[in-house]
Design a protein around this motif. Sequence first.
Motif, PDB file in Angstrom:
ATOM      1  N   GLU A   1     -19.008  68.655 -43.441  1.00 37.76           N
ATOM      2  CA  GLU A   1     -19.769  68.664 -44.587  1.00 37.76           C
ATOM      3  C   GLU A   1     -19.137  67.725 -45.715  1.00 37.76           C
ATOM      4  N   GLN A   2     -17.824  67.960 -45.974  1.00 40.23           N
ATOM      5  CA  GLN A   2     -17.256  67.440 -46.681  1.00 40.23           C
ATOM      6  C   GLN A   2     -16.941  65.915 -46.171  1.00 40.23           C
ATOM      7  N   LYS A   3     -16.724  65.601 -45.056  1.00 39.97           N
ATOM      8  CA  LYS A   3     -16.467  64.274 -44.390  1.00 39.97           C
ATOM      9  C   LYS A   3     -17.929  63.431 -44.851  1.00 39.97           C
ATOM     10  N   ASN A   4     -18.958  64.208 -44.543  1.00 39.27           N
ATOM     11  CA  ASN A   4     -20.525  63.532 -44.802  1.00 39.27           C
ATOM     12  C   ASN A   4     -20.377  63.159 -46.173  1.00 39.27           C
TER      13      ASN A   4
ATOM     14  N   SER B   1     -21.113  59.267 -50.707  1.00 36.32           N
ATOM     15  CA  SER B   1     -20.141  58.579 -51.845  1.00 36.32           C
ATOM     16  C   SER B   1     -19.637  57.382 -51.817  1.00 36.32           C
ATOM     17  N   ARG B   2     -19.031  57.001 -50.707  1.00 36.38           N
ATOM     18  CA  ARG B   2     -18.562  55.716 -50.384  1.00 36.38           C
ATOM     19  C   ARG B   2     -19.724  54.626 -50.206  1.00 36.38           C
TER      20      ARG B   2
END
Length: 76
Positions: free
Chosen positions: A43-46, A51-52
């Motif tokens: 979830e954090q990676k997604n 955001s990127r």
Amino acid sequence: MNTLELKNILKFKIDRINDKKFLEALTILIESKTDPIMSLSNEQKNKLEESRNEYLLGNFENNNVVNEEMDKWLKE
């Protein structure tokens, strides 16, 4: 020589070192091998990827603009 024996030898030798600069450098070296590496959940990676992509599309505000909006909001 096994790992435990090597650790004990190193502990003994470190106890005999009085050079503060050397000990500081050794600490940095040891911390680079012992500090945990932060891992992210899927979830954090997604969220980071989202955001990127938003940033690459130009969907962001300048920090000064955001600070001005916050100041205005706080004064209300």
